[in-house]
Design an enzyme around this catalytic site. Sequence first.
Site, PDB file in Angstrom:
ATOM      1  N   TYR A   1      -2.258  -0.259  10.366  1.00  0.00           N
ATOM      2  CA  TYR A   1      -2.466  -0.976   9.106  1.00  0.00           C
ATOM      3  C   TYR A   1      -1.263  -0.779   8.188  1.00  0.00           C
ATOM      4  O   TYR A   1      -0.692  -1.737   7.654  1.00  0.00           O
ATOM      5  CB  TYR A   1      -3.740  -0.486   8.423  1.00  0.00           C
ATOM      6  CG  TYR A   1      -3.789  -0.750   6.938  1.00  0.00           C
ATOM      7  CD1 TYR A   1      -3.996  -2.031   6.443  1.00  0.00           C
ATOM      8  CD2 TYR A   1      -3.601   0.287   6.018  1.00  0.00           C
ATOM      9  CE1 TYR A   1      -4.021  -2.275   5.072  1.00  0.00           C
ATOM     10  CE2 TYR A   1      -3.636   0.053   4.665  1.00  0.00           C
ATOM     11  CZ  TYR A   1      -3.841  -1.226   4.194  1.00  0.00           C
ATOM     12  OH  TYR A   1      -3.856  -1.458   2.839  1.00  0.00           O
TER      13      TYR A   1
ATOM     14  N   LYS B   1       1.871  -3.419   6.684  1.00  0.00           N
ATOM     15  CA  LYS B   1       2.283  -3.556   5.285  1.00  0.00           C
ATOM     16  C   LYS B   1       3.792  -3.360   5.153  1.00  0.00           C
ATOM     17  O   LYS B   1       4.478  -4.109   4.435  1.00  0.00           O
ATOM     18  CB  LYS B   1       1.540  -2.543   4.409  1.00  0.00           C
ATOM     19  CG  LYS B   1       0.058  -2.808   4.253  1.00  0.00           C
ATOM     20  CD  LYS B   1      -0.215  -4.090   3.485  1.00  0.00           C
ATOM     21  CE  LYS B   1      -1.678  -4.243   3.117  1.00  0.00           C
ATOM     22  NZ  LYS B   1      -1.955  -5.521   2.423  1.00  0.00           N
TER      23      LYS B   1
ATOM     24  N   SER C   1       0.831  -1.204   0.000  1.00  0.00           N
ATOM     25  CA  SER C   1       0.000   0.000   0.000  1.00  0.00           C
ATOM     26  C   SER C   1       0.861   1.247   0.000  1.00  0.00           C
ATOM     27  O   SER C   1       1.975   1.251   0.527  1.00  0.00           O
ATOM     28  CB  SER C   1      -0.889  -0.013   1.253  1.00  0.00           C
ATOM     29  OG  SER C   1      -1.464   1.247   1.481  1.00  0.00           O
TER      30      SER C   1
END
Length: 336
Positions: free
Chosen positions: A149, A153, A124
């Site tokens: 989050y 990643k 991402s």
Amino acid sequence: MAILVTGGAGFIGSHTCVELLQSGEEVVIFDSFANSKPRAVELIEELSGKKVRLYHADLLDANEVERAFAENAIESVIHFAGLKAVGESVQKPLLYYHNNLTGTFHLIDAMQRHGVKRIVFSSSATVYGMPKEVPMREDFPTGQPENPYGRTKLMIEQILTDIQRADPTWSVVLLRYFNPIGAHKSGKIGEDPNGIPNNLMPYICQVAAGRLDHLNVFGNDYPTHDGTGVRDYIHVVDLARGHVKAIAKARSFQGTEIYNLGTGIGYSVLDVVHAFERASGVKIPYQIAPRRAGDIAECFADPAKAKRELGWTAQYGLDEMCADAWNFIQKNPNGL
């Protein structure tokens, strides 16, 4: 030989499976349906005219991960599976670290036991953190992502990079993509999250369909042209085709490569709202809400490397993204 697609019934995963199958690949889907639906697998088969093998299981279940590898001739992996809501990750960081990292450990352990050394990872743009400038290139420092989050990643990117460094026969492709929206042209598959949507387009679609009464716009005081957050929105089919190109790349080299998948154009939240209104003819009521923790003002890609090395460019613009999303919600007003 098959490609194992974790999270293959999800929004991006389902479109990618269709593109893989239509390009002649064999696909095995591994999905817990935590944020997807079994119906998506039937539709993947319907759209592609091909069968897939499905494992309804969670990557946290190491025995089921092992079974998927033991029962199939897996040659490559595309790893989508993971929790992905930015706001929820700030509220429940341990859930995100445990789910996203432990599941990846189980996947990599099974890959190593079965000699599978090619992986395309669904990363991402959040790994860039708060960008000092835009558009963002792959050689920009990753810095500190703004939310748990994004940190999961970045951690997984680093884990895969270290594994490849330790064993140079691995092929690792890290795809940093921006904000996928839209749906398949058929209207049969699209973004259909369980519960209240966390992403902009499915929320807009549910408002348009009457399932929600208004859209919350989180912040209108960002340093952007209309005060709302600016993102690089990419059609999910363009993104899916990028994964087909990434698998071809993984088969052609040994090493680690990073690619941004985006259009290179930034649109604000309100730009998307107005484009959707044009595409659908439906007025989208919205209310301004406080900024969400972990959100940044502006984020869009420089996709030149993907064009140069993968031969990939985004084909669809914002109006087509909105028209396809509206087509999907009209055909599936209550979801899949």
